[in-house]
Design a protein around this motif. Sequence first.
Motif, mmCIF file in Angstrom:
data_model
loop_
_atom_site.group_PDB
_atom_site.id
_atom_site.type_symbol
_atom_site.label_atom_id
_atom_site.label_comp_id
_atom_site.label_asym_id
_atom_site.label_seq_id
_atom_site.Cartn_x
_atom_site.Cartn_y
_atom_site.Cartn_z
ATOM 1 N N ARG A 1 6.172 -0.368 8.047
ATOM 2 C CA ARG A 1 4.819 0.604 7.931
ATOM 3 C C ARG A 1 5.284 2.127 7.959
ATOM 4 N NH1 ARG A 1 1.318 -2.983 7.129
ATOM 5 N NH2 ARG A 1 1.001 -4.823 8.637
ATOM 6 N N LEU A 2 4.735 2.794 7.211
ATOM 7 C CA LEU A 2 4.954 4.430 7.381
ATOM 8 C C LEU A 2 4.143 4.941 8.198
ATOM 9 C CD1 LEU A 2 6.551 6.616 5.777
ATOM 10 C CD2 LEU A 2 4.557 6.856 4.358
ATOM 11 N N ILE A 3 4.823 5.473 9.508
ATOM 12 C CA ILE A 3 4.003 5.890 10.567
ATOM 13 C C ILE A 3 4.651 7.347 10.963
ATOM 14 C CG2 ILE A 3 3.638 5.641 12.969
ATOM 15 C CD1 ILE A 3 4.060 2.631 12.498
ATOM 16 N N ASP A 4 4.082 8.197 10.643
ATOM 17 C CA ASP A 4 4.320 9.872 11.276
ATOM 18 C C ASP A 4 5.559 10.014 10.176
ATOM 19 O OD1 ASP A 4 2.525 10.004 12.973
ATOM 20 O OD2 ASP A 4 3.808 9.349 14.736
ATOM 21 N N GLY A 5 5.568 9.508 8.947
ATOM 22 C CA GLY A 5 6.431 10.124 8.097
ATOM 23 C C GLY A 5 7.947 9.052 8.104
ATOM 24 N N TRP B 1 9.806 5.342 7.965
ATOM 25 C CA TRP B 1 9.196 3.741 7.756
ATOM 26 C C TRP B 1 9.890 2.857 8.872
ATOM 27 C CZ3 TRP B 1 6.349 1.794 4.071
ATOM 28 C CH2 TRP B 1 5.942 2.473 2.966
ATOM 29 N N LYS C 1 0.918 -1.303 -0.048
ATOM 30 C CA LYS C 1 0.010 0.036 -0.083
ATOM 31 C C LYS C 1 0.876 1.106 0.003
ATOM 32 C CE LYS C 1 -3.373 -2.180 3.273
ATOM 33 N NZ LYS C 1 -3.921 -2.026 4.455
ATOM 34 N N ASP C 2 0.381 2.618 -0.101
ATOM 35 C CA ASP C 2 0.960 3.772 -0.022
ATOM 36 C C ASP C 2 1.849 3.511 1.537
ATOM 37 O OD1 ASP C 2 0.269 4.379 -2.412
ATOM 38 O OD2 ASP C 2 -1.206 5.796 -1.675
ATOM 39 N N ASP C 3 1.483 2.915 2.391
ATOM 40 C CA ASP C 3 2.088 3.197 3.563
ATOM 41 C C ASP C 3 2.540 1.807 4.189
ATOM 42 O OD1 ASP C 3 -0.468 1.729 4.176
ATOM 43 O OD2 ASP C 3 -0.896 3.313 6.076
#
Length: 83
Positions: free
Chosen positions: A57-61, A63, A31-33
């Motif tokens: 996972r992309l969390i608060d900008g 990875w 996914k995107d994140d």
Amino acid sequence: MCVILKSTPTKYEKMMHELVTPLFELFTMRKDDAASIVIHYKNTNNTSDKKHKFVLRLIDGIWLVDEKCYGFEDEKIWHSDSI
């Protein structure tokens, strides 16, 4: 993308030395994140070939590694693991 795995000593340090020979790495954007990286490698000491999967996972900008699993090339299942 840069992901830093912190562990002392790192359990993946042996992958950087002569005990294993990386076969290939597979990077998939799910996914995107969310993304996954699977590293397949062949042990040079005649033990089973293994693979490691890292789910990012992309969390608060940033990875971050969210999940870590391992498996054997002759199996279709993944075993839960930790860093």
